[in-house]
Design a protein around this motif. Structure first.
Motif, mmCIF file in Angstrom:
data_model
loop_
_atom_site.group_PDB
_atom_site.id
_atom_site.type_symbol
_atom_site.label_atom_id
_atom_site.label_comp_id
_atom_site.label_asym_id
_atom_site.label_seq_id
_atom_site.Cartn_x
_atom_site.Cartn_y
_atom_site.Cartn_z
ATOM 1 N N LYS A 56 0.874 -1.173 0.000
ATOM 2 C CA LYS A 56 0.000 0.000 0.000
ATOM 3 C C LYS A 56 0.915 1.227 0.000
ATOM 4 O O LYS A 56 1.645 1.474 0.960
ATOM 5 C CB LYS A 56 -0.904 0.030 1.239
ATOM 6 N N PHE A 57 0.906 1.977 -1.097
ATOM 7 C CA PHE A 57 1.798 3.122 -1.261
ATOM 8 C C PHE A 57 1.147 4.406 -0.769
ATOM 9 O O PHE A 57 -0.060 4.612 -0.955
ATOM 10 C CB PHE A 57 2.177 3.282 -2.738
ATOM 11 N N ALA A 58 1.937 5.292 -0.183
ATOM 12 C CA ALA A 58 1.422 6.584 0.283
ATOM 13 C C ALA A 58 0.903 7.420 -0.895
ATOM 14 O O ALA A 58 -0.044 8.180 -0.742
ATOM 15 C CB ALA A 58 2.510 7.346 1.034
ATOM 16 N N SER A 59 1.528 7.257 -2.061
ATOM 17 C CA SER A 59 1.126 8.052 -3.233
ATOM 18 C C SER A 59 0.086 7.329 -4.078
ATOM 19 O O SER A 59 -0.090 7.646 -5.256
ATOM 20 C CB SER A 59 2.357 8.354 -4.080
ATOM 21 N N GLU A 60 -0.612 6.378 -3.508
ATOM 22 C CA GLU A 60 -1.569 5.563 -4.252
ATOM 23 C C GLU A 60 -2.908 6.242 -4.387
ATOM 24 O O GLU A 60 -3.350 6.963 -3.497
ATOM 25 C CB GLU A 60 -1.724 4.222 -3.532
ATOM 26 N N GLY A 61 -3.573 5.974 -5.515
ATOM 27 C CA GLY A 61 -4.924 6.491 -5.748
ATOM 28 C C GLY A 61 -5.750 5.427 -6.441
ATOM 29 O O GLY A 61 -5.393 4.254 -6.474
ATOM 30 N N ARG A 62 -6.881 5.854 -7.011
ATOM 31 C CA ARG A 62 -7.796 4.966 -7.739
ATOM 32 C C ARG A 62 -8.126 5.588 -9.078
ATOM 33 O O ARG A 62 -8.185 6.808 -9.223
ATOM 34 C CB ARG A 62 -9.105 4.785 -6.970
ATOM 35 N N ASP A 63 -8.371 4.733 -10.079
ATOM 36 C CA ASP A 63 -8.798 5.176 -11.399
ATOM 37 C C ASP A 63 -9.975 4.305 -11.816
ATOM 38 O O ASP A 63 -9.814 3.102 -12.010
ATOM 39 C CB ASP A 63 -7.668 5.077 -12.402
ATOM 40 N N CYS A 64 -11.134 4.920 -11.960
ATOM 41 C CA CYS A 64 -12.350 4.177 -12.307
ATOM 42 C C CYS A 64 -12.700 4.294 -13.793
ATOM 43 O O CYS A 64 -13.751 3.828 -14.216
ATOM 44 C CB CYS A 64 -13.517 4.674 -11.469
ATOM 45 N N PHE A 65 -11.840 4.921 -14.582
ATOM 46 C CA PHE A 65 -12.176 5.124 -16.016
ATOM 47 C C PHE A 65 -11.255 4.386 -16.920
ATOM 48 O O PHE A 65 -10.147 4.218 -16.794
ATOM 49 C CB PHE A 65 -12.141 6.605 -16.359
#
Length: 132
Positions: free
Chosen positions: A123-132
């Protein structure tokens, strides 16, 4: 004619290139289905520039590079889109900033940034999500 020549060189900026390579794993498995995108992240009204896209090979290894024209130094970021250890419908996105010392002038990679082997279960601190 001289003024036109000077102004066209000012508009173009200077070509800068960056290259990155490494290997992706998920636990003890390779991750060939990940998507890799190399971006020049810009500040202000100038939109971010997509410099290159790629996918790892069957063993999770990847190598990609891109060139961008900018007045100032580019700010390269590798984004890795994947579903390793993912329980949500949107892909996980890991962002890795590439140090300035790996930016080359011109269209040729002079020094590759080797990220080594990345276990995407992390789990990275700079992690996000992309739903597209």
């Amino acid at each position: 004619l001289v003024i036109l020549s000077i102004s066209s060189s000012l508009v173009k900026g200077r070509e800068q290139t960056v290259g990155v390579r490494g290997t992706l794993i998920c636990g003890n498995q390779s991750v060939p289905e990940a998507a890799l995108k190399l971006w020049d992240v810009d500040i202000g009204p100038d939109p971010d520039d997509l410099m290159a896209t790629s996918r790892p090979d069957g063993g999770g290894r990847f190598q990609l590079w891109g060139t961008e024209d900018e007045y100032t130094n580019i700010d390269p970021v590798l984004k890795i889109y994947h579903n390793c250890a993912n329980k949500w419908p949107c892909k996980r996105v890991v962002k890795l900033a590439i140090p300035e010392m790996y930016i080359s002038q011109g269209e040729k990679v002079e020094r590759w940034y080797n990220v080594g082997t990345i276990n995407l279960e992390t789990k990275f601190a700079s992690e996000g999500r992309d739903c597209f």
